[in-house]
Design an enzyme around this catalytic site. Structure first.
Site, PDB file in Angstrom:
ATOM      1  N   GLU A 135       4.362  -1.497  43.113  1.00  0.00           N
ATOM      2  CA  GLU A 135       5.233  -2.429  42.096  1.00  0.00           C
ATOM      3  C   GLU A 135       6.344  -1.432  42.235  1.00  0.00           C
ATOM      4  O   GLU A 135       7.166  -0.731  42.108  1.00  0.00           O
ATOM      5  CB  GLU A 135       5.038  -1.872  41.372  1.00  0.00           C
ATOM      6  CG  GLU A 135       5.273  -2.859  39.986  1.00  0.00           C
ATOM      7  CD  GLU A 135       5.204  -2.717  38.310  1.00  0.00           C
ATOM      8  OE1 GLU A 135       6.369  -3.113  37.373  1.00  0.00           O
ATOM      9  OE2 GLU A 135       4.219  -2.858  38.149  1.00  0.00           O
ATOM     10  N   GLU A 140      14.983  -5.219  35.104  1.00  0.00           N
ATOM     11  CA  GLU A 140      13.890  -5.195  34.111  1.00  0.00           C
ATOM     12  C   GLU A 140      14.918  -3.841  33.007  1.00  0.00           C
ATOM     13  O   GLU A 140      15.713  -3.477  33.170  1.00  0.00           O
ATOM     14  CB  GLU A 140      12.972  -4.487  34.372  1.00  0.00           C
ATOM     15  CG  GLU A 140      12.004  -3.673  33.121  1.00  0.00           C
ATOM     16  CD  GLU A 140      10.330  -3.110  34.103  1.00  0.00           C
ATOM     17  OE1 GLU A 140       9.439  -2.897  33.809  1.00  0.00           O
ATOM     18  OE2 GLU A 140      10.750  -1.971  34.690  1.00  0.00           O
TER      19      GLU A 140
END
Length: 320
Positions: A135, A140
């Protein structure tokens, strides 16, 4: 004889002429109109991070104005008009049809979700069966945190990155998803030191561009404010070697090709969940607003008016 002489001269000259080839060529242009959505699946299952969110399908998102395209940009938002009910506040999570192995992903944003209590937005890459293919979290953050965090997660131990070659601050060197350390559990994250990297301040300065280069040797992320987008990027011939020090760079004792493969692009905005919800009680700014994250998200729809993505362009380049 004349032909032979010409051939020899040509070969001799080629030894001294610079080889001019484009480092990257455009593979996928996601566009900035309604066709943007044709290239994505709308995820409608329960949130894997246990967020207080109800992800809706394309028709529902269109009907309730959670998605749209106008004036050369694409909008992805959340329900900011109604109290939440059932599994949570309505939102969208898009996963690209196309998966990638290596490349240069360039995202031009006019707006990203603002810094709002209860939110957990992300632009990231993940495999079809997470987390087995790794990932890459490009953008974020949670709640009212002011800085962007770039993070790698690996399903296998042994990916240890060096703490050099970037301008951000590395929290942990072990990218294993089940690792523990001073920054909490899971993955190796690099925090951008500048507030204009994320949320409300990123939007206030006019947005900008995030560029992610993924090769067998390194995964790097740059951020450019609107006024400093590289000319070769704007001309469609991006050359990362001219872009200077990246915000984040992951290399070292890590077999990138073994840890990251067949990754899809994802946009989402979830609420509470493992990270934002888990940090609620310790948040000096958010905890006073409601006893729990779920209660705040459920009862304050207007708080999420700034919780949306506005995408000017999304392009994926690959080496020639």
């Amino acid at each position: 004889m004349q032909s032979l002489r010409l051939l020899l001269m040509t070969q001799w000259l080629l030894l001294f002429l610079p080889i001019c080839t484009a480092s990257y060529i455009l593979k996928d242009d996601y566009g900035n109109d309604e066709r943007f959505f044709d290239k994505f699946d709308f995820f409608t299952e329960a949130d894997p991070t246990r967020g207080y969110v109800s992800y809706v399908n394309r028709s529902t998102a269109k009907l309730t104005s959670l998605i749209s395209a106008s004036n050369g940009s694409v909008y992805l938002g959340v329900d900011n008009k109604n109290p939440a009910w059932g599994p949570g506040r309505r939102s969208v999570r898009l996963t690209s049809h196309q998966s990638y192995n290596h490349g240069l992903i360039i995202l031009d944003l006019a707006h990203m979700p603002g810094t709002v209590c209860g939110t957990w937005p992300a632009f990231w890459m993940i495999g079809t069966v997470p987390p087995t293919a790794g990932e890459i979290d490009i953008i974020e953050g949670i709640n009212e945190g002011p800085l962007n965090q770039v993070t790698l997660h690996t399903n296998q131990d042994g990916c240890i990155v060096k703490n050099s070659g970037f301008s951000g601050s590395l929290g942990r060197q072990n990218c294993y998803i089940y690792s523990t350390g001073p920054a909490g559990a899971g993955g190796c994250g690099i925090v951008d030191p500048y507030p204009e990297s994320y949320g409300g301040i990123f939007n206030a300065v006019g947005g900008g561009v995030y560029a992610t280069e993924w090769t067998s040797d390194v995964i790097r992320v740059w951020r450019f404010p609107r006024s400093k987008i590289p000319g070769n990027m704007q001309s469609g011939s991006p050359d990362p070697s001219t872009w200077g020090t990246p915000v984040a760079s992951f290399s070292g004792s890590c077999n990138i090709d073994a840890q990251f493969n067949n990754l899809h692009l994802v946009f989402d905005i979830t609420f509470c969940g493992d990270w934002a919800g888990g940090a609620w009680a310790s948040s000096r700014l958010c905890a006073p607003k409601a006893p729990t994250c779920f209660e705040y998200v459920r009862n304050n729809p207007r708080a999420f008016e700034e919780s949306y993505w506005r995408v000017n362009s999304l392009k994926v380049y690959q080496r020639t």
